[in-house]
Design a protein around this motif. Structure first.
Motif, PDB file in Angstrom:
ATOM      1  N   ARG A 151       0.834  -1.209   0.000  1.00 31.25           N
ATOM      2  CA  ARG A 151       0.000   0.000   0.000  1.00 31.25           C
ATOM      3  C   ARG A 151       0.863   1.250   0.000  1.00 31.25           C
ATOM      4  NH1 ARG A 151      -5.171   0.538   3.818  1.00 31.25           N
ATOM      5  NH2 ARG A 151      -4.778   2.614   3.027  1.00 31.25           N
ATOM      6  N   ARG A 164      -6.750  -1.306  -1.996  1.00 31.24           N
ATOM      7  CA  ARG A 164      -6.273  -2.298  -2.975  1.00 31.24           C
ATOM      8  C   ARG A 164      -7.139  -3.553  -2.979  1.00 31.24           C
ATOM      9  NH1 ARG A 164      -1.822  -0.458  -5.203  1.00 31.24           N
ATOM     10  NH2 ARG A 164      -0.900  -2.405  -5.923  1.00 31.24           N
ATOM     11  N   GLN A 199      -7.749   2.497  -2.784  1.00 31.59           N
ATOM     12  CA  GLN A 199      -6.618   2.751  -1.865  1.00 31.59           C
ATOM     13  C   GLN A 199      -6.359   1.540  -0.974  1.00 31.59           C
ATOM     14  OE1 GLN A 199      -7.623   6.374   0.208  1.00 31.59           O
ATOM     15  NE2 GLN A 199      -7.514   7.572  -1.682  1.00 31.59           N
ATOM     16  N   ASP A 224     -12.865   4.974  -4.765  1.00 32.73           N
ATOM     17  CA  ASP A 224     -11.463   5.401  -4.593  1.00 32.73           C
ATOM     18  C   ASP A 224     -10.890   4.885  -3.267  1.00 32.73           C
ATOM     19  OD1 ASP A 224     -11.348   6.626  -7.036  1.00 32.73           O
ATOM     20  OD2 ASP A 224     -11.851   8.629  -6.271  1.00 32.73           O
ATOM     21  N   THR A 225     -11.727   4.887  -2.241  1.00 26.70           N
ATOM     22  CA  THR A 225     -11.264   4.356  -0.951  1.00 26.70           C
ATOM     23  C   THR A 225     -10.945   2.866  -1.080  1.00 26.70           C
ATOM     24  OG1 THR A 225     -12.627   5.956   0.230  1.00 26.70           O
ATOM     25  CG2 THR A 225     -11.889   4.033   1.491  1.00 26.70           C
TER      26      THR A 225
END
Lengths: 306, 196
Positions: B85, B178, B176, B172-173
Motif C-alpha cells: 500500500r 487495494r 486505496q 477510490d477508498t
C-alpha cells in the motif's frame, strides 16, 4: 538450611504461600518439603520449578523432599516434572526420577520454551492430542484450534517480553466445586524481567511515581501496551483474553508483587491483587472449562474437593 | 496496456501457505504460528513477487493451514498488505486469500482491523468476501462492482440508484485499500476477485 513447606494442594491459589515461604528464607539454602503434597496442577508444578530456580540463585542448590504419595509422584513423572526438577533441585526421597512417558491422559507435559522452534514442537504435540480436548472437554474443532492459538500466543509472550526462557504445561481436571465440570488448566511461567521491567523503558516515565507492578500489568493486560514500537504488537494478550472469555474461562497474570485477571462468574478470585510476596518474571494461569453441550443445563457448584 | 489502462498481462501468483511455510522456514513446521515464521513467509512472498514483474495478483491459499495465530497473521498478512500500500511499493501487487476457514478468519480479521486494512477473501463455504475495516456502504459498493466485474463509477451508481458522486469516493477508498483495481487516469474500476 531453611525448610519451606510445600502446600498440600499446590495450584495458583496456594502458590503465593510457597513464594512467601521462599521470601522468608532469605539467602539461606532451602529445603522444599513436599512430603505432604496431595494435589498439584500445572501451575503448581511450574511454580515449584520456578521457586526452586529462584532459591538456587541465592547460592546453594535447593533440595526437594519428594511427596510421600506414590500417586502424586507418578503423576509428576507423567507430566515430566522430574526431568526439569533434576536441573533445579537435589532430589530427596524415593521414586520420581523417571522420564515422562507421555501417558494417554497427559495434555501437555512440562515443556521448556527457549526458542520459537519449541512453540512449533509443542503445537505439533497438542495437535496429536486434540482428541483429549474434543473427548474430555467436548470442544468442536474450531475451539480446539483456538486452544492451540492461545498456547502459541502465551508462549510467545515469554520469548518476546521476558527475555528469558520459561516453561509451559497443560492438563485437564474435573473442577467439581467451583465449576462442576471438567476444565483444561494451562500454566506458563518465566523468571525474566517481568511486565514492569519489560515496559519500564518505554512507559514508566508517563506514570511517574505511580509506576509499579500493578500499573505495568494494567498497561499490558488492559491497554495492550508493549515495549516495542509496532502497532501490531501487544495484541497477543488481547487475543488470549478474547478467546478465553468466549470459552467462559479465566486468565490471570502474576508479575512481581501483583496479579491481574479476567474472572468469570464461576470463580471468586479478585480481578486485581497487589502487595503479594515478590516473585520475578511472569506467571500466567489459564482455566478453560469444558463446553456445555447444547440442551444441557450448565452444571452448578456441587461442593467437594477439586 | 489495455483500453482500461490495465496491463495486457496480469500475472496470477498463487501461494500455498501450507507448503510455502515449510520451504521458507526450512523445517517441518505445519502451523502458521509465531512472528519469525510470519516474517519468513512474507519475505518469501515478496521475493517471488519481485521476480514476476510489475503487476500481479497474489493468491494466499490457507487451505492446508491448520493453525494460524495472531502474531503470524500480523507478520505474514498485515505487513505484506501494508508494504504494497506504500507509495514506494516494489511492485503493483494485489492480494486475495483463499481457503480461509472459520478458525483462520478471526485472526485475519483482527490484524486487518488493527492496521485498518481490507482484504478480499474466499471463505470456505461462501463466495468472495470483503474483510477488514470498510464501511457498510463501501462494502455495498464493492459488492455491486463485483457483480459488474469492471465498471465506471456512473455504472455502479446507476445500479445502486445513486448519484455517481456518492459512489466514486467509496470506489477510490476501496482502490486505496487495494481491494479494487483502479489505474491512475482511467475511469474504470475492476473487481479484484473477478480477475481470477
Amino acid at each position: 538450611m531453611r525448610v519451606v513447606a510445600v502446600p498440600t494442594t499446590l495450584d495458583e491459589r496456594s502458590f503465593d504461600r510457597l513464594v512467601r515461604g521462599l521470601e522468608e528464607a532469605g539467602q539461606e539454602r532451602v529445603l522444599f518439603d513436599a512430603r505432604h503434597l496431595r494435589w498439584v496442577d500445572p501451575y503448581g508444578m511450574l511454580g515449584l520449578l520456578a521457586a526452586g530456580t529462584v532459591a538456587g540463585r541465592a547460592g546453594a542448590r535447593p533440595r526437594l523432599q519428594l511427596p510421600e504419595s506414590a500417586e502424586v509422584v507418578s503423576y509428576l513423572t507423567r507430566m515430566g516434572f522430574f526431568e526439569h526438577a533434576a536441573e533445579v533441585f537435589e532430589l530427596q526421597g524415593s521414586g520420581g526420577r523417571g522420564r515422562a512417558e507421555g501417558g494417554s491422559d497427559v495434555l501437555l507435559e512440562i515443556t521448556a520454551i527457549r526458542s520459537h522452534g519449541d512453540i512449533h514442537v509443542l503445537l505439533d504435540r497438542i495437535q496429536e492430542r486434540m482428541a483429549i480436548l474434543m473427548r474430555q472437554l467436548h470442544y468442536p474443532v474450531v475451539t480446539a484450534m483456538n486452544f492451540s492459538v492461545i498456547l502459541s500466543e502465551v508462549c510467545q509472550n515469554i520469548l518476546e517480553h521476558a527475555q528469558a526462557p520459561g516453561w509451559v504445561a497443560s492438563q485437564t481436571y474435573f473442577w467439581k466445586r467451583r465449576l462442576g465440570r471438567k476444565a483444561a488448566v494451562i500454566a506458563v511461567m518465566d523468571l525474566g524481567v517481568g511486565f514492569r521491567g519489560s515496559l519500564a523503558a518505554t512507559h514508566a516515565s508517563r506514570y511517574g511515581d505511580k509506576w509499579s507492578d500493578v500499573t505495568a500489568l494494567e498497561a499490558a493486560f488492559i491497554h495492550g501496551m508493549t515495549r516495542l514500537h509496532d502497532p501490531g504488537r501487544g495484541q497477543g494478550i488481547k487475543q488470549i483474553r478474547k478467546q478465553v472469555g468466549r470459552m467462559g474461562g479465566r486468565v490471570s497474570i502474576r508479575s512481581g508483587t501483583a496479579r491481574i485477571g479476567d474472572v468469570p462468574d464461576w470463580d471468586d478470585a479478585p480481578p486485581l491483587e497487589e502487595q503479594l510476596p515478590y516473585f520475578p518474571g511472569a506467571q500466567i494461569g489459564i482455566v478453560l472449562p469444558a463446553r456445555v453441550a447444547e440442551g444441557e443445563a450448565e452444571a452448578g457448584p456441587k461442593g467437594g474437593k477439586e | 496496456m489495455s483500453p482500461d489502462n490495465l496491463p495486457a498481462t496480469i500475472v496470477p501468483l498463487s501461494f500455498d501457505l501450507g507448503s510455502l511455510v515449510r520451504r521458507s522456514v526450512a523445517s517441518l513446521y505445519s502451523h502458521l504460528i509465531t512472528r519469525p515464521t510470519g516474517q519468513a513467509l512474507r519475505l518469501g512472498i515478496e521475493s517471488q513477487i519481485g521476480e514476476l514483474g510489475e503487476f500481479c495478483v497474489s493468491v494466499l491459499d490457507f487451505s492446508q493451514v491448520a493453525v494460524l495465530d495472531y502474531s503470524c497473521a500480523d507478520e505474514a498478512v498485515a505487513k505484506l498488505i501494508l508494504r504494497y500500500r506504500q507509495p514506494d511499493r516494489p511492485a503493483e501487487a494485489y492480494f486475495l486469500v483463499r481457503g480461509l476457514d472459520v478458525h483462520h478468519l478471526e485472526m485475519i480479521e483482527a490484524v486487518l482491523e488493527r492496521h485498518r486494512l481490507a482484504l478480499v477473501a474466499e471463505v470456505v463455504g461462501t463466495g468472495p468476501t470483503l474483510l477488514g475495516g470498510v464501511t457498510p456502504f463501501e462494502r455495498e459498493v464493492w459488492h455491486e462492482l463485483g457483480a459488474l466485474g469492471s465498471a465506471r463509477a456512473e455504472e455502479v451508481a446507476a445500479r445502486m440508484g445513486l448519484p455517481a458522486d456518492d459512489v466514486v469516493v467509496s470506489l477510490d477508498t476501496l482502490a486505496q485499500h487495494r481491494v479494487v483495481i483502479h489505474r491512475a487516469g482511467s475511469p474504470t474500476y475492476h473487481a479484484l476477485q473477478r480477475l481470477l
